[in-house]
Write a protein that holds these residues in place. Structure first.
Motif, PDB file in Angstrom:
ATOM      1  N   VAL A  20       0.872  -1.172   0.000  1.00  0.00           N
ATOM      2  CA  VAL A  20       0.000   0.000   0.000  1.00  0.00           C
ATOM      3  C   VAL A  20       0.906   1.218   0.000  1.00  0.00           C
ATOM      4  CG1 VAL A  20      -1.732   1.315   1.276  1.00  0.00           C
ATOM      5  CG2 VAL A  20      -1.860  -1.184   1.218  1.00  0.00           C
ATOM      6  N   ARG A  21       0.758   2.025  -1.059  1.00  0.00           N
ATOM      7  CA  ARG A  21       1.655   3.169  -1.237  1.00  0.00           C
ATOM      8  C   ARG A  21       0.829   4.462  -1.338  1.00  0.00           C
ATOM      9  NH1 ARG A  21       3.728   3.059  -5.966  1.00  0.00           N
ATOM     10  NH2 ARG A  21       2.738   1.205  -6.849  1.00  0.00           N
ATOM     11  N   PRO A  22       0.676   5.182  -0.227  1.00  0.00           N
ATOM     12  CA  PRO A  22      -0.083   6.431  -0.268  1.00  0.00           C
ATOM     13  C   PRO A  22       0.782   7.599  -0.757  1.00  0.00           C
ATOM     14  CG  PRO A  22       0.566   5.946   1.972  1.00  0.00           C
ATOM     15  CD  PRO A  22       1.074   4.803   1.140  1.00  0.00           C
ATOM     16  N   VAL A  23       0.460   8.118  -1.926  1.00  0.00           N
ATOM     17  CA  VAL A  23       1.156   9.286  -2.463  1.00  0.00           C
ATOM     18  C   VAL A  23       0.393  10.510  -1.978  1.00  0.00           C
ATOM     19  CG1 VAL A  23       1.958  10.459  -4.538  1.00  0.00           C
ATOM     20  CG2 VAL A  23       1.923   7.957  -4.455  1.00  0.00           C
ATOM     21  N   ILE A  24       1.019  11.311  -1.144  1.00  0.00           N
ATOM     22  CA  ILE A  24       0.327  12.344  -0.375  1.00  0.00           C
ATOM     23  C   ILE A  24       0.737  13.729  -0.864  1.00  0.00           C
ATOM     24  CG2 ILE A  24       0.026  13.313   1.938  1.00  0.00           C
ATOM     25  CD1 ILE A  24       0.786  10.444   2.957  1.00  0.00           C
ATOM     26  N   THR A  25      -0.259  14.576  -1.078  1.00  0.00           N
ATOM     27  CA  THR A  25      -0.023  15.985  -1.403  1.00  0.00           C
ATOM     28  C   THR A  25      -1.003  16.827  -0.594  1.00  0.00           C
ATOM     29  OG1 THR A  25      -1.534  15.848  -3.284  1.00  0.00           O
ATOM     30  CG2 THR A  25       0.816  15.515  -3.742  1.00  0.00           C
ATOM     31  N   VAL A  26      -0.740  18.122  -0.571  1.00  0.00           N
ATOM     32  CA  VAL A  26      -1.627  19.078   0.093  1.00  0.00           C
ATOM     33  C   VAL A  26      -2.001  20.131  -0.925  1.00  0.00           C
ATOM     34  CG1 VAL A  26      -1.874  20.746   1.968  1.00  0.00           C
ATOM     35  CG2 VAL A  26      -0.553  18.647   2.332  1.00  0.00           C
ATOM     36  N   ASP A  27      -3.310  20.389  -1.039  1.00  0.00           N
ATOM     37  CA  ASP A  27      -3.823  21.361  -1.999  1.00  0.00           C
ATOM     38  C   ASP A  27      -4.653  22.371  -1.225  1.00  0.00           C
ATOM     39  OD1 ASP A  27      -4.798  22.781  -4.117  1.00  0.00           O
ATOM     40  OD2 ASP A  27      -5.998  21.159  -4.963  1.00  0.00           O
TER      41      ASP A  27
END
Length: 816
Positions: free
Chosen positions: A197-204
Motif C-alpha cells: 500500500v503506497r499512499p502518495v500524499i499531497t496538500v492542496d
C-alpha cells in the motif's frame, strides 16, 4: 478467508556447519530470532563480549564460518490456498531448506523474501533450516571475479549487499555477522493478498489529497471479483479490481487537514489510513498505516552563487540542524523500540530537526521511522552505498533493484521521510580520490545513482525528492564537493587543518563535518581493562579506529589547549576540544543562514564504545559535545563572528516567531572589570538572521590574553568571544567553590567562581554510571555561579565532586 500470519520465532538453534571447522562448540546452541550468530554465542557464554578490550580481533573467525539455523513447527491444513514463508531479513548468504528440500537462496541483507511453500508443508511437524555461508568468502569471490574496486578499507564490503560497516569502519569494529536478523513468519492466504500500500500524499490549499496505490498478489488460477476500500478520517472510497489487474489507485480528499511539521516548527498530527481487500463481501486482507499531511520539497534552483540546497516544509524554507545516524549497535536486533526512543529523544533535546540515515549501515527499523513521525524529526535516507566504487554487473544490479523497491515501498508512507540520497561520498571519491585510473572503463556505481535509483523512486514514491549523492553539486560534469552548489562534506578540518578553518567555508548545505573524542569515562572503564588507562594504552589504541586518530587529536589540541601528562585531564581536554570544534563550525554555518541552509554534524550516535565523532557514546551517554551541540542548535542563537577585520554580532532565529532582544556587549577582564560596553536592540524576524557591527572600541582588546567579549540578551541568550586560543589565556585561579544540595533523586551542584572559570565541565557519570546532568560545559564569568542539576547519582558531597574529577576546568589542568 482473511490472511493469517504465524510468527516463527521460537525453538531455534544454531550450529557450526560443518562441525569442528572452528573452536570447539556444542552441537546445538540455543538461538534467538531475530538475532545473529554473535549474539547467540554471547548469550550462551561461548564467546567474550566483542566490545570489550581487544576481543574483536579474537572473534574474527565467526564471520568466516558457515552457520546452520534450525527450528521445527507444527502445521495443519487450515483451508487457505496459499502458504508463504516470509523472511523480513536474512543476513546475508543464505540457503533455506524446508523438510530437507532447498526452497530459496539469498544474497542480500537489505531485502525481504517471500517463498511459496504450499506444496511442501507436512501435516504435523515441519523442519525449517537456514544455512548461512561466509559473507567474507562471498565478497572475496566476487571481488576476484570482477576485479578489485577502490574503497577506504581492504575489506570487500562493496561486493556484497550487506551492512558495510560490519566489515569495520573508522569508528566501528569488524564483526561480520550472519543470522536471521528480522522476523520470519508463515503467511496463509486465499484468493489475493495486499502486497503493498503506497499512499502518495499531497496538500492542496487546506485539503489533503492521497492517491492510495494498492498492489495486489491475486490468485490468477481462480480469479473472482475483488474490491479495495480505503478509509481515513471518516472518508472512504472503494474500487472494484479489474479482472487481471495487480494494482489499483484510489483517490481520497480529506478537507482541512492538520499539517505535519518538524518538532521545531509545529505539531505532528497523524491519521490512520486503513485499506481492506475483500471478495464477495468477505475480507481477504487489511493494512493500516499512520500518515501525515505535509509537503516537503528541496530547492536546488540556480542563483547568483551557484545552486541552492534548501529543504522546504509546507512552503517554509528551513535551516536544517541535523546529525548523521549510524546503526546504534553492530547487532541491530539488539536495538529495541525503547532504545530508539531514547536516542531520538536525545536528538530532539539537542535541537536536532533532521537525522541522516547514513549509507554504510542499514535501512532502519519500522520503529525508527515511526518514532520520527511521532516526534517530528525529518529523515534523510541514504541508499546503501558508502565510500567505495560498486559493481553494476549481475547479480548486483538485480539485487539493488529489488532492495530499492522493497525499501522505498516500506518507507514511503512516513511523514518524516524528507528525501532519498543515492550514495555517500562515492561520486566525490570517483572524481577526487584517484579512483578513475584504477577503475578504467569498468562500472563503479554511477548508473545506480543517476539512473536506476531515481527511476525506482519516481515510480514508487513520485512525491519524494531524490538526489544522486552527498557530496554532489548537481551534475557529474562539475566537482562534487563545492561550496557553491548542492551538498558539501568538510573533512580537511579533522584530517589536516585547524578547526578554525571551518570559517573559510560557506557551503550551500554542509552534510558532514565533525571532530573526535573518546567515549565518556564510565563507558571507557566498562569497555577497556587497561590499568592504567593512557591515550596510547592497548585497549585505548584498539578503540580508536581512525587512521592516525590520536595524532590528529593531538595536532588539533596543540593549537588550542594545554598539554598534560594526566590521563583524566587529557580526557577532559579531548571532550572540550570536540565540543568547541563542532560548536565553532555550527555557529559559523548558522551565521550564513540564507546562503547555507543546513548543518548535519557527523555523528549523533555510536554502535559500540569507541573514540569517535559521536555526541552520544556507545552506551548511550552524552559527551560534552552533546551539550555544546544543543546550545549551538538552539532555536535562537547569539554568536560573534569575525567580519572584515572587525567583529559582528549575529542573532539567528530559527523559530517561527519574531525575536526582539536587548543585547549588552561587554569587554571584561578575567577578574570581572568592565573595560568597554555597548547595548543594541536586536530585532530578528522568524526564520531569519540579523547582524550588527560591534563598535571597534568594544571589539578590540587591550590585552587579548586577559579579556573576553561577553554578550548577554535580556531573555537569557549568551555568547562569548575570546581573542586568543584557550592555551594562551592568562587564566587566574577562579577559586571555585562547590555546594551540593540533595533533593530526592535530584542534586543541585552550585559552582561559584571568583575569577573567570573557562570550560567548567561536569562529567556526571563519574559520580554514578546512571547520572545525567542538565548542563555539562559552561564558562562562568567572574563573581558569578552556575547551577548544574544532576539526576540519578544518589547522595554525594562536594568532596566527591572534586575527588572523582567529575568537575574540571581549564585552569585546573595539570600542565605537562
Amino acid at each position: 478467508m482473511t490472511l493469517l500470519t504465524r510468527p516463527l520465532s521460537d525453538g531455534w538453534s544454531v550450529s557450526l556447519d560443518p562441525p569442528g571447522s572452528a573452536p570447539a562448540l556444542p552441537a546445538l546452541i540455543p538461538a534467538t530470532v531475530p538475532g545473529c550468530v554473535h549474539t547467540d554465542l554471547l548469550a550462551a557464554g561461548l564467546i567474550p563480549d566483542p566490545y570489550l578490550d581487544e576481543n574483536e580481533v579474537a572473534l574474527d573467525w565467526i564471520g568466516r564460518q558457515q552457520w546452520r539455523y534450525r527450528t521445527t513447527f507444527d502445521w495443519a491444513p487450515d483451508g487457505h490456498e496459499h502458504h508463504d514463508l516470509v523472511f523480513d531479513g536474512l543476513d546475508t548468504i543464505a540457503t533455506v531448506f524446508l523438510n530437507g528440500v532447498e526452497i530459496a537462496s539469498t544474497a542480500n541483507q537489505h531485502r525481504t523474501y517471500r517463498v511459496p511453500v504450499a506444496g511442501r508443508l507436512l501435516a504435523g511437524s515441519n523442519e525449517l533450516e537456514v544455512l548461512f555461508g561466509s559473507a567474507w568468502a562471498y565478497a572475496e569471490d566476487w571481488r576476484d571475479r570482477l576485479g578489485d574496486l577502490p574503497g577506504p578499507y581492504a575489506a570487500p564490503y562493496n561486493f556484497i549487499r550487506k551492512m558495510a560497516c560490519n566489515f569495520g569502519w573508522d569508528w566501528g569494529p569488524g564483526l561480520v555477522t550472519a543470522g536471521i536478523w528480522k522476523p520470519v513468519a508463515l503467511e496463509s492466504w486465499s484468493t489475493a493478498r495486499l502486497s503493498a500500500v503506497r499512499p502518495v500524499i499531497t496538500v492542496d490549499g487546506g485539503d489533503g489529497r492521497i492517491d492510495v496505490v494498492v498492489d495486489l498478489e491475486p490468485d490468477t488460477v481462480d480469479m473472482v471479483e475483488m474490491r479495495v476500500t480505503a478509509a481515513i478520517a471518516g472518508i472512504s472510497a472503494s474500487m472494484v479490481v479489474p479482472r487481471g489487474a495487480t494494482s489499483v489507485s484510489i483517490p481520497l480528499t480529506v478537507p482541512e487537514v492538520e499539517l505535519w511539521w518538524p518538532h521545531d516548527l509545529g505539531p505532528q498530527p497523524l491519521y490512520d489510513l486503513h485499506v481492506e481487500l475483500s471478495a464477495g463481501g468477505s475480507p481477504l486482507d487489511e493494512r493500516t498505516q499512520r500518515i501525515g499531511f505535509r509537503t516537503i520539497t528541496v530547492d536546488t534552483s540556480p542563483d547568483e552563487i551557484g545552486s541552492a540546497f534548501t529543504i522546504v516544509v509546507n512552503g517554509i524554507p528551513i535551516f536544517v540542524r541535523g546529525a548523521n545516524w549510524i546503526p546504534d549497535d553492530c547487532f541491530p536486533s539488539r536495538v529495541t523500540a525503547e532504545r530508539l526512543a531514547a536516542r531520538i529523544d536525545q536528538a530532539i533535546a539537542a535541537n536536532v530537526n533532521l537525522l541522516r540515515v547514513w549509507g554504510g549501515g542499514i535501512f532502519e527499523s519500522d520503529d525508527f521511522y515511526r518514532l520520527c513521525d511521532e516526534h517530528g524529526v525529518l529523515v534523510w535516507q541514504d541508499f546503501l552505498f558508502a565510500c567505495a566504487a560498486y559493481p553494476e554487473e549481475e547479480p548486483f544490479r538485480s539485487e539493488v533493484i529489488q532492495e530499492a523497491r522493497d525499501n522505498v515501498t516500506r518507507l514511503m508512507p512516513h511523514a518524516s521521510l524528507a528525501l532519498f540520497n543515492g550514495a555517500n561520498e562515492n561520486i566525490w571519491g570517483y572524481q577526487d580520490w584517484g579512483w578513475q585510473s584504477r577503475i578504467g572503463d569498468r562500472t563503479w556505481g554511477a548508473g545506480y545513482y543517476t539512473d536506476l535509483l531515481p527511476a525506482v523512486v519516481a515510480e514508487l514514491d513520485p512525491a519524494r525528492f531524490y538526489y544522486p549523492g552527498s557530496p554532489y553539486s548537481g551534475s557529474l560534469d562539475q566537482p562534487a564537493n563545492l561550496d557553491s552548489h548542492g551538498l558539501r562534506h568538510i573533512w580537511d578540518v579533522w584530517n589536516e587543518v585547524d578547526y578554525t578553518t571551518y570559517a573559510s567555508y560557506v557551503p550551500r548545505f554542509a552534510a558532514e563535518f565533525g571532530y573526535q573524542a573518546p567515549p565518556t569515562y564510565t563507558t571507557l572503564r566498562r569497555a577497556i581493562s587497561d590499568r592504567p588507562l593512557r591515550p596510547d594504552s592497548p585497549g585505548m589504541r584498539h578503540h580508536q579506529k581512525a587512521d592516525d586518530g590520536n595524532l590528529k587529536l593531538a595536532r588539533g589540541a596543540a593549537a588550542h589547549l594545554p598539554t598534560t601528562a594526566d590521563f583524566d585531564d587529557w580526557l577532559y581536554l579531548m571532550y572540550v576540544q570536540q565540543a568547541e570544534a563542532v560548536r565553532f563550525g555550527v555557529e559559523h554555518l548558522r551565521s550564513h543562514r540564507g546562503v547555507c541552509m543546513g548543518s548535519v554534524v557527523w555523528q549523533l550516535n555510536d554502535c559500540w564504545p569507541v573514540t569517535s565523532w559521536a555526541a552520544i557514546d556507545g552506551d548511550g551517554r552524552p559527551k560534552l559535545l552533546w551539550y555544546a551541540l544543543r546550545d549551538a542548535y538552539a532555536d535562537r542563537l547569539l554568536t560573534v563572528q569575525p567580519q572584515d577585520g572587525g567583529l559582528e554580532l549575529f542573532g539567528v532565529n530559527d523559530s517561527r516567531q519574531p525575536w526582539a532582544e536587548t543585547v549588552t556587549v561587554e569587554r571584561i577582564t578575567f577578574d570581572g572589570t568592565v573595560v568597554a560596553s555597548h547595548t543594541v536592540e536586536l530585532s530578528v524576524p522568524g526564520l531569519s538572521l540579523r547582524s550588527v557591527q560591534i563598535p571597534p572600541d568594544v571589539a578590540a582588546p587591550r590585552d587579548p590574553r586577559a579579556e573576553v567579549l561577553l554578550v548577554r540578551g535580556h531573555s537569557g541568550a549568551v555568547a562569548l568571544h575570546f581573542f586568543t586560543a584557550d592555551k594562551d589565556l592568562a587564566l587566574p585561579d577562579p577559586e571555585l567553590r562547590v555546594e551540593v544540595m540533595i533533593d530526592g533523586d535530584a542534586a543541585r551542584i552550585v559552582v561559584h567562581a571568583t575569577g573567570l572559570a573557562r570550560h567548567v565541565g561536569l562529567q556526571a557519570d563519574r559520580l554514578h554510571p546512571a547520572a545525567l546532568s542538565d548542563d555539562a560545559l559552561v564558562t562562568i564569568r567572574p563573581g558569578s555561579s552556575h547551577t548544574f542539576t544532576v539526576r540519578g547519582a544518589g547522595a554525594f558531597t562536594a568532596d566527591d565532586v572534586w575527588s572523582t574529577k567529575a568537575l574540571q576546568h581549564l585552569a585546573g589542568v595539570a600542565r605537562a
